[in-house]
Design a protein around this motif. Structure first.
Motif, PDB file in Angstrom:
ATOM      1  N   GLY A   1       0.799  -1.212   0.000  1.00  0.00           N
ATOM      2  CA  GLY A   1       0.000   0.000   0.000  1.00  0.00           C
ATOM      3  C   GLY A   1       0.831   1.261   0.000  1.00  0.00           C
ATOM      4  O   GLY A   1       0.328   2.350   0.298  1.00  0.00           O
ATOM      5  N   GLN A   2       2.136   1.130  -0.363  1.00  0.00           N
ATOM      6  CA  GLN A   2       3.072   2.249  -0.335  1.00  0.00           C
ATOM      7  C   GLN A   2       3.673   2.468  -1.715  1.00  0.00           C
ATOM      8  O   GLN A   2       3.772   1.539  -2.521  1.00  0.00           O
ATOM      9  CB  GLN A   2       4.198   1.972   0.666  1.00  0.00           C
ATOM     10  N   PRO A   3       4.109   3.699  -2.018  1.00  0.00           N
ATOM     11  CA  PRO A   3       4.701   3.976  -3.325  1.00  0.00           C
ATOM     12  C   PRO A   3       5.976   3.171  -3.557  1.00  0.00           C
ATOM     13  O   PRO A   3       6.718   2.849  -2.623  1.00  0.00           O
ATOM     14  CB  PRO A   3       5.006   5.476  -3.278  1.00  0.00           C
ATOM     15  N   VAL A   4       6.241   2.891  -4.815  1.00  0.00           N
ATOM     16  CA  VAL A   4       7.411   2.125  -5.239  1.00  0.00           C
ATOM     17  C   VAL A   4       8.131   2.912  -6.336  1.00  0.00           C
ATOM     18  O   VAL A   4       7.491   3.492  -7.216  1.00  0.00           O
ATOM     19  CB  VAL A   4       7.004   0.737  -5.779  1.00  0.00           C
ATOM     20  N   LEU A   5       9.446   2.934  -6.260  1.00  0.00           N
ATOM     21  CA  LEU A   5      10.272   3.434  -7.361  1.00  0.00           C
ATOM     22  C   LEU A   5      11.136   2.276  -7.840  1.00  0.00           C
ATOM     23  O   LEU A   5      11.992   1.777  -7.103  1.00  0.00           O
ATOM     24  CB  LEU A   5      11.138   4.610  -6.916  1.00  0.00           C
ATOM     25  N   ALA A   6      10.871   1.829  -9.051  1.00  0.00           N
ATOM     26  CA  ALA A   6      11.595   0.693  -9.626  1.00  0.00           C
ATOM     27  C   ALA A   6      12.617   1.215 -10.621  1.00  0.00           C
ATOM     28  O   ALA A   6      12.251   1.785 -11.655  1.00  0.00           O
ATOM     29  CB  ALA A   6      10.622  -0.261 -10.310  1.00  0.00           C
ATOM     30  N   GLY A   7      13.899   1.033 -10.307  1.00  0.00           N
ATOM     31  CA  GLY A   7      14.971   1.509 -11.165  1.00  0.00           C
ATOM     32  C   GLY A   7      15.650   0.370 -11.892  1.00  0.00           C
ATOM     33  O   GLY A   7      15.827  -0.717 -11.335  1.00  0.00           O
ATOM     34  N   PHE A   8      16.049   0.622 -13.129  1.00  0.00           N
ATOM     35  CA  PHE A   8      16.614  -0.433 -13.972  1.00  0.00           C
ATOM     36  C   PHE A   8      17.891   0.040 -14.646  1.00  0.00           C
ATOM     37  O   PHE A   8      18.106   1.238 -14.860  1.00  0.00           O
ATOM     38  CB  PHE A   8      15.597  -0.852 -15.039  1.00  0.00           C
ATOM     39  N   GLY A   9      18.741  -0.939 -14.985  1.00  0.00           N
ATOM     40  CA  GLY A   9      19.955  -0.667 -15.732  1.00  0.00           C
ATOM     41  C   GLY A   9      20.365  -1.891 -16.519  1.00  0.00           C
ATOM     42  O   GLY A   9      19.985  -3.017 -16.172  1.00  0.00           O
ATOM     43  N   PRO A  10      21.130  -1.715 -17.592  1.00  0.00           N
ATOM     44  CA  PRO A  10      21.477  -2.839 -18.465  1.00  0.00           C
ATOM     45  C   PRO A  10      22.495  -3.800 -17.884  1.00  0.00           C
ATOM     46  O   PRO A  10      22.610  -4.933 -18.354  1.00  0.00           O
ATOM     47  CB  PRO A  10      22.022  -2.151 -19.718  1.00  0.00           C
ATOM     48  N   GLY A  11      23.247  -3.404 -16.869  1.00  0.00           N
ATOM     49  CA  GLY A  11      24.268  -4.286 -16.300  1.00  0.00           C
ATOM     50  C   GLY A  11      25.493  -4.387 -17.194  1.00  0.00           C
ATOM     51  O   GLY A  11      25.546  -3.839 -18.299  1.00  0.00           O
ATOM     52  N   GLU A  12      26.495  -5.089 -16.705  1.00  0.00           N
ATOM     53  CA  GLU A  12      27.730  -5.261 -17.456  1.00  0.00           C
ATOM     54  C   GLU A  12      27.531  -6.251 -18.599  1.00  0.00           C
ATOM     55  O   GLU A  12      26.650  -7.108 -18.555  1.00  0.00           O
ATOM     56  CB  GLU A  12      28.835  -5.760 -16.534  1.00  0.00           C
ATOM     57  N   PRO A  13      28.355  -6.171 -19.640  1.00  0.00           N
ATOM     58  CA  PRO A  13      28.225  -7.106 -20.768  1.00  0.00           C
ATOM     59  C   PRO A  13      28.276  -8.572 -20.352  1.00  0.00           C
ATOM     60  O   PRO A  13      27.572  -9.399 -20.928  1.00  0.00           O
ATOM     61  CB  PRO A  13      29.418  -6.733 -21.660  1.00  0.00           C
ATOM     62  N   VAL A  14      29.080  -8.905 -19.324  1.00  0.00           N
ATOM     63  CA  VAL A  14      29.160 -10.302 -18.901  1.00  0.00           C
ATOM     64  C   VAL A  14      27.821 -10.780 -18.352  1.00  0.00           C
ATOM     65  O   VAL A  14      27.454 -11.956 -18.540  1.00  0.00           O
ATOM     66  CB  VAL A  14      30.294 -10.496 -17.870  1.00  0.00           C
ATOM     67  N   VAL A  15      27.075  -9.900 -17.693  1.00  0.00           N
ATOM     68  CA  VAL A  15      25.744 -10.258 -17.192  1.00  0.00           C
ATOM     69  C   VAL A  15      24.794 -10.458 -18.364  1.00  0.00           C
ATOM     70  O   VAL A  15      24.002 -11.415 -18.399  1.00  0.00           O
ATOM     71  CB  VAL A  15      25.219  -9.175 -16.235  1.00  0.00           C
ATOM     72  N   GLN A  16      24.851  -9.583 -19.344  1.00  0.00           N
ATOM     73  CA  GLN A  16      23.997  -9.711 -20.521  1.00  0.00           C
ATOM     74  C   GLN A  16      24.262 -11.032 -21.242  1.00  0.00           C
ATOM     75  O   GLN A  16      23.321 -11.756 -21.622  1.00  0.00           O
ATOM     76  CB  GLN A  16      24.243  -8.534 -21.461  1.00  0.00           C
ATOM     77  N   GLU A  17      25.527 -11.371 -21.427  1.00  0.00           N
ATOM     78  CA  GLU A  17      25.878 -12.617 -22.111  1.00  0.00           C
ATOM     79  C   GLU A  17      25.429 -13.833 -21.308  1.00  0.00           C
ATOM     80  O   GLU A  17      24.930 -14.821 -21.874  1.00  0.00           O
ATOM     81  CB  GLU A  17      27.384 -12.669 -22.343  1.00  0.00           C
ATOM     82  N   SER A  18      25.585 -13.773 -19.992  1.00  0.00           N
ATOM     83  CA  SER A  18      25.240 -14.923 -19.148  1.00  0.00           C
ATOM     84  C   SER A  18      23.738 -15.178 -19.132  1.00  0.00           C
ATOM     85  O   SER A  18      23.293 -16.327 -19.124  1.00  0.00           O
ATOM     86  CB  SER A  18      25.736 -14.690 -17.716  1.00  0.00           C
ATOM     87  N   MET A  19      22.940 -14.109 -19.113  1.00  0.00           N
ATOM     88  CA  MET A  19      21.492 -14.254 -18.979  1.00  0.00           C
ATOM     89  C   MET A  19      20.770 -14.347 -20.320  1.00  0.00           C
ATOM     90  O   MET A  19      19.761 -15.037 -20.445  1.00  0.00           O
ATOM     91  CB  MET A  19      20.923 -13.067 -18.191  1.00  0.00           C
ATOM     92  N   LEU A  20      21.288 -13.639 -21.330  1.00  0.00           N
ATOM     93  CA  LEU A  20      20.574 -13.514 -22.599  1.00  0.00           C
ATOM     94  C   LEU A  20      21.258 -14.227 -23.752  1.00  0.00           C
ATOM     95  O   LEU A  20      20.662 -14.363 -24.828  1.00  0.00           O
ATOM     96  CB  LEU A  20      20.405 -12.027 -22.962  1.00  0.00           C
ATOM     97  N   GLY A  21      22.493 -14.647 -23.541  1.00  0.00           N
ATOM     98  CA  GLY A  21      23.222 -15.331 -24.602  1.00  0.00           C
ATOM     99  C   GLY A  21      24.070 -14.416 -25.451  1.00  0.00           C
ATOM    100  O   GLY A  21      24.925 -14.886 -26.206  1.00  0.00           O
TER     101      GLY A  21
END
Length: 328
Positions: free
Chosen positions: A85-105
Motif C-alpha cells: 500500500g506504499q509507493p514504489v520506485l523501480a529503477g533499472f539498468g542494463p548491467g555489465e556485458p558479462v551479465v547480458q551474455e550470461s542471462m541472454l546469450g
C-alpha cells in the motif's frame, strides 16, 4: 530534498532487513532501497516485511534488466505496491556485458536502445493500458490485469551523459551512483534537462546514492571506502564515469582517498557529512540515499544502524524517535 536509506548488504535472512525498515518507519526517511541481490529477491523481501506488519515505501535500484522481462518487472513492482500500500520506485539498468551474455546469450548491441525499450514497456504496462512496443531488444503487446495499487514510478540508472539524456526523455527518475555533487551539476543534470523529447509531463526527478560513514577512533577511512566502493572501481563503466568526473584512478589504494577528496565518499562527523550532502540539495537533487555498506561490511549491521540513526537525526524534515531495542 528527501533522505532515504539503502539496505546495505545482500541479506542472508529476511529478519536482517527489519531494523532498516523500522528506521524508515521511525524517522522521516523517505524510502527503503535495495540493490540487485543474488540471495533473497528484493521484491519478495519487501513483501515479507509487509506480511509481518512493516509496510514502507520501497526503491529497487538498480535492478539489472537481463534478469527479468519487462512484463515481469512491471508485475513485480506493482505487486509490491499492492502488498504494501506504499509507493514504489523501480529503477533499472542494463548491467555489465558479462551479465547480458550470461542471462541472454549475447550482449546488447546498444545498451541505450535496450534501456529505452525496457523502460517504455514497463511504464506502459504500469499505466494499465495495452502496451505495444516493437524493439530490437525488447518487444511486447500486452496489458497488466487491472488492479488498484499505490503509485509505481520507473527509474533509470545513470552514470554517464548519454544515459542521463535518455533518463531525461523516458524515466520518472534518474538514479545516480558514485557521482559527486560537482559531477552531477556539471555533466549529468544539464544532460537530463536538455533531453530533446521528454515523454512525460513532469521533469525527471534525481535520486543520488551517496556512500557515507561516520568518523571514529576505531575506523579507517580507506578500509571503509574500499568496502563500500571497491567492487565498483573494478568495473570499466564506473572507471570511465569517475574519469569523466575528474578522478584519475591508478588501480591502487590511493584511489579510495581520491573518492573522499572529491566528495564521492563522505566521511566525518554527522555535521561534516550534512555539509557535503547540502551540495546535492543546492543543485536540485530530489532524493539522497544514504549508503552505509562500507560500515556494514567492516563493522557489522549494528554499527551501520548507529551511523544511519545519527545522520538521520540531523536531516531536515526528519524526526528520529528512538527505536525500541526489540525492533533493532
Amino acid at each position: 530534498m528527501r533522505y532515504s536509506l539503502l539496505f546495505p548488504l545482500a541479506p542472508a535472512r529476511p529478519e536482517q532487513a527489519v531494523p532498516f525498515a523500522n528506521l524508515v518507519r521511525w524517522t522521516g526517511a523517505h524510502r527503503l532501497w535495495q540493490g540487485q541481490t543474488m540471495t533473497i529477491e528484493a521484491h519478495q523481501l519487501i513483501t515479507w516485511l509487509a506480511g509481518i506488519g512493516i509496510r514502507v515505501p520501497a526503491g529497487f535500484g538498480v535492478s539489472l534488466m537481463p534478469f527479468r522481462s519487462p512484463y515481469q518487472a512491471a508485475l513485480d513492482a506493482r505487486s509490491v505496491a499492492i502488498s504494501t500500500g506504499q509507493p514504489v520506485l523501480a529503477g533499472f539498468g542494463p548491467g555489465e556485458p558479462v551479465v547480458q551474455e550470461s542471462m541472454l546469450g549475447s550482449r546488447y548491441s546498444s545498451p541505450l536502445r535496450a534501456s529505452e525499450e525496457y523502460v517504455r514497456i514497463v511504464r506502459g504496462l504500469l499505466s494499465g493500458q495495452p502496451t505495444e512496443v516493437g524493439g530490437e531488444h525488447y518487444s511486447t503487446y500486452a496489458r497488466l490485469g487491472p488492479c488498484p495499487s499505490a503509485p509505481v514510478s520507473v527509474g533509470l540508472g545513470v552514470l554517464r551523459e548519454k544515459m542521463a539524456v535518455l533518463a531525461g526523455e523516458v524515466a520518472d527518475a534518474a538514479i545516480t551512483w558514485l557521482g559527486s555533487a560537482s559531477y552531477l551539476d556539471r555533466i549529468l543534470l544539464p544532460a537530463m534537462r536538455a533531453a530533446p523529447d521528454r515523454a512525460l509531463p513532469e521533469p525527471v526527478r534525481v535520486t543520488a546514492f551517496v556512500p557515507v560513514a561516520l568518523a571514529g577512533v576505531d575506523r579507517d577511512v580507506t578500509d571503509l571506502a574500499a568496502a563500500s566502493c571497491g567492487a565498483h572501481l573494478r568495473a570499466p563503466h564506473y572507471q570511465d564515469a569517475l574519469r569523466r568526473s575528474g578522478i584519475e584512478l591508478s588501480g591502487d589504494g590511493s584511489d579510495f582517498g581520491k573518492l573522499v577528496d572529491a566528495g564521492v565518499f563522505l566521511y566525518g562527523t554527522a555535521a561534516d557529512i550534512h555539509e557535503r550532502l547540502d551540495e546535492y540539495r543546492t543543485i536540485g537533487v530530489d532524493e539522497i540515499v544514504l549508503n552505509v555498506s562500507g560500515v556494514a561490511k567492516t563493522l557489522g549491521f549494528r554499527a551501520a544502524i548507529g551511523d544511519l540513526e545519527e545522520i538521520l537525526a540531523e536531516c531536515p524534515n526528519t524526526h528520529l524517535h528512538p527505536m525500541p531495542r526489540s525492533l533493532r
